[in-house]
Design a protein around this motif. Structure first.
Motif, mmCIF file in Angstrom:
data_model
loop_
_atom_site.group_PDB
_atom_site.id
_atom_site.type_symbol
_atom_site.label_atom_id
_atom_site.label_comp_id
_atom_site.label_asym_id
_atom_site.label_seq_id
_atom_site.Cartn_x
_atom_site.Cartn_y
_atom_site.Cartn_z
ATOM 1 N N GLU A 1 33.710 47.803 32.766
ATOM 2 C CA GLU A 1 33.219 48.342 33.701
ATOM 3 C C GLU A 1 33.297 47.144 34.930
ATOM 4 O O GLU A 1 33.066 46.372 34.734
ATOM 5 C CB GLU A 1 31.942 49.570 33.524
ATOM 6 N N TYR A 2 33.577 47.741 36.285
ATOM 7 C CA TYR A 2 33.341 47.016 37.418
ATOM 8 C C TYR A 2 34.064 45.659 37.222
ATOM 9 O O TYR A 2 33.242 44.895 37.783
ATOM 10 C CB TYR A 2 31.620 47.384 37.470
ATOM 11 N N ASN A 3 34.739 45.703 36.885
ATOM 12 C CA ASN A 3 35.306 43.938 36.537
ATOM 13 C C ASN A 3 36.776 44.787 37.945
ATOM 14 O O ASN A 3 37.426 45.671 38.340
ATOM 15 C CB ASN A 3 36.187 43.946 35.457
ATOM 16 N N LEU A 4 36.494 43.615 38.310
ATOM 17 C CA LEU A 4 38.366 43.438 39.447
ATOM 18 C C LEU A 4 38.918 42.413 39.192
ATOM 19 O O LEU A 4 39.611 41.570 38.941
ATOM 20 C CB LEU A 4 38.076 42.677 41.126
ATOM 21 N N ARG B 1 36.205 52.054 32.533
ATOM 22 C CA ARG B 1 35.954 52.603 33.315
ATOM 23 C C ARG B 1 35.147 51.968 35.008
ATOM 24 O O ARG B 1 34.538 50.540 34.370
ATOM 25 C CB ARG B 1 34.574 53.723 33.518
ATOM 26 N N ASN B 2 35.729 52.262 36.099
ATOM 27 C CA ASN B 2 35.014 52.028 37.310
ATOM 28 C C ASN B 2 35.761 50.431 38.082
ATOM 29 O O ASN B 2 35.164 49.745 38.303
ATOM 30 C CB ASN B 2 33.930 51.583 37.613
ATOM 31 N N ASN B 3 37.021 50.230 36.850
ATOM 32 C CA ASN B 3 37.767 48.983 37.301
ATOM 33 C C ASN B 3 38.410 49.329 38.356
ATOM 34 O O ASN B 3 39.042 49.882 38.447
ATOM 35 C CB ASN B 3 37.982 48.654 36.271
ATOM 36 N N THR B 4 38.576 47.786 39.155
ATOM 37 C CA THR B 4 40.016 47.477 40.793
ATOM 38 C C THR B 4 41.277 46.605 40.299
ATOM 39 O O THR B 4 40.711 45.631 39.901
ATOM 40 C CB THR B 4 39.426 47.922 41.925
ATOM 41 N N ILE B 5 41.986 47.652 40.155
ATOM 42 C CA ILE B 5 43.280 46.389 39.790
ATOM 43 C C ILE B 5 44.045 46.770 41.218
ATOM 44 O O ILE B 5 44.508 48.192 41.610
ATOM 45 C CB ILE B 5 44.006 47.467 38.776
ATOM 46 N N ARG B 6 44.346 45.985 42.191
ATOM 47 C CA ARG B 6 44.606 45.872 42.639
ATOM 48 C C ARG B 6 45.896 44.679 43.074
ATOM 49 O O ARG B 6 45.639 43.620 43.047
ATOM 50 C CB ARG B 6 43.458 45.016 44.322
#
Length: 480
Positions: free
Chosen positions: A228-231, A252-257
């Motif tokens: 969780e909460y990894n970018l 959950r709550n990860n961002t993949i950009r």
């Protein structure tokens, strides 16, 4: 940032130190017994580790240390506790660099925290299954760029990998692997949070994942890991940025950009994929296996598939099956796909045609599908799917979504300063969800859903937004 001062015991000499790099959860009260020591050589460090008990804090003075081949830093038989770990910390965050073939070697230890180091070794940093509660926090991992080298391997129960930076790998190999004992077990209760994974540029089509959670022989082992909460940024070494090959996990709550890779449930069952942002890259979420929940995700601007419900080469995996069968794809059965927003992707919701066993008994409800490319729903053969409450909009066609299970209506999305499009007042998605049992209590922003839920990942609300797409300020060694 917590700053705790520890006075050393008489056997260590009198010294007062400040350790700002170890965050909440490492020491909730003043340590007892062996307390604090500064070391400035590997010999001193090894001696301090050998004597360390619960609550000890060993500070390594800043500098570059080359670990001799065959003489790693041994952490063997150490017994920290959950509340009073043994902490080995750099004098300042990032102030200590460890070169050489190996650095720390763990064996039969529990309750040890490693914080603030730059790891530059040429072999895998492994936490074996005979350890537990090992924490790697606020470190920088850029190991040797050797083909086939996996950088960090976690096999120990209740380990924690948090606030690290994994970066700049160009060759075959995984940045962070989580496995377990023997050939078929998984470590239990591993927590991976607030890490920054960036710049994996391996050009092959397999084997360059930032995170691999299991392997096919371990698929039926329940790991209970939380990621969780990894970018993830420029995670281009594999189509799977988070590759799940075990059961019972929470992603959950990860961002993949701006990455090639997405979230793939490749093997295993009963994983929850919730409230992730996947933005501006290529792959979204791909699902195999049974009884997963895919809820509250926001997937936008991808050049390939936003959400794929996989077909199989086998119906289900089972204990004792052949290795060849286990490596196959398990058709997605009894998967809940609800309250997701899929916006302006090249492909929105799709199935697969290259395998013959169809997914069955899935529920696809209360999602928002918006786009202008092809058909918004392009499923292959399915069995006994339940559809309800979905909203479609844009110039993309309806595809083969069953009639009467959706509305084609403008959801009135408004883009915020963070780039996320949310419901505006008067949106027909407001209070329009159809599932009788709420699969989520919060939306992707961390706002309460209420008794009448909205369609899509966003719940219209004037409350403060708790969760936005992550930035580099939220993750890595300098994270809160």
């Amino acid at each position: 940032m917590d700053r705790r001062r520890f006075l050393s015991g008489a056997t260590l000499g009198a010294a007062l130190i400040t350790v700002p790099w170890v965050t909440a959860g490492t020491a909730s009260a003043k340590p007892k017994g062996l307390c604090a020591l500064n070391v400035s050589s590997l010999t001193e460090l090894q001696k301090a580790i050998n004597q360390a008990g619960p609550g000890a804090v060993i500070t390594v003075n800043n500098g570059t240390y080359t670990v001799p081949t065959g003489q790693p830093i041994s952490i063997k038989g150490r017994r920290g506790t959950k509340d009073q770990p043994i902490t080995i910390v750099a004098q300042t965050g990032g102030g200590v660099t460890l070169n050489g073939e190996q650095s720390f070697v763990f064996d039969d230890s529990t309750g040890v925290t490693i914080s603030g180091f730059n790891f530059r070794q040429s072999t895998t940093l492994e936490v074996p299954a005979n350890c537990s509660r090992i924490r790697l926090t606020r470190n920088d991992f850029q190991l040797a760029d050797i083909t086939g080298l996996d950088w960090v391997m976690i096999r120990a129960d209740y380990s924690k990998v948090d606030r690290n930076h994994f970066h700049h790998k160009t060759t075959l190999g995984v940045m962070l692997c989580i496995e377990g004992a023997d050939d078929d077990k998984m470590a239990v209760g591993v927590h991976v949070l607030r890490n920054y994974f960036s710049d994996h540029t391996f050009a092959g089509d397999n084997g360059g994942e930032p995170i691999r959670l299991g392997l096919s022989p371990r698929a039926l082992s329940t790991a209970g890991a939380t990621v969780e909460y990894n970018l993830f940024e420029r995670a281009n070494g594999d189509p799977e940025a988070i590759s799940v090959k075990s059961s019972g996990n929470f992603i959950r709550n990860n961002t993949i950009r701006n990455s090639l890779g997405g979230i793939v449930l490749r093997h295993g069952n009963k994983t929850v994929v919730e409230s992730n942002f996947i933005l501006g890259g290529k792959e979204g979420i791909r699902i195999y296996g049974n009884d997963h929940k895919i809820v509250n995700n926001y997937i936008a601007g991808l050049s390939s598939n936003a959400l794929v419900v996989g077909s199989g080469s086998v119906r289900d995996h089972f204990p004792g099956e052949s290795k060849e069968s286990r490596r196959g794809n398990d058709a997605a059965d009894r998967v809940l796909i609800a309250h997701n927003t899929l916006l302006n992707n090249s492909s929105t919701l799709s199935g697969e045609t290259k395998r013959t066993i169809e997914p069955r008994d899935c529920t696809i409800s209360d999602n928002l599908f918006v786009g202008g490319n092809g058909d918004l729903v392009a499923m292959s053969t399915t069995g006994n799917f339940t559809w309800s409450g979905n909203i479609l909009w844009g110039s993309g066609g309806d595809g083969n979504i069953p009639a009467g299970t959706f509305r084609r209506v403008d959801p009135k999305l408004v883009q915020g300063t963070d780039g996320v499009s949310r419901l505006a007042a008067g949106s027909p998605a407001i209070d329009a969800a159809t599932l009788s049992t709420a699969p989520v209590t919060l939306d992707i922003d961390g706002q309460a859903r209420g008794s009448l839920r909205d369609v899509g990942a966003d719940e219209y609300s004037t409350a403060a937004i708790a969760n936005r797409p992550l930035t580099t300020a939220d993750v890595g060694p300098g994270a809160p």
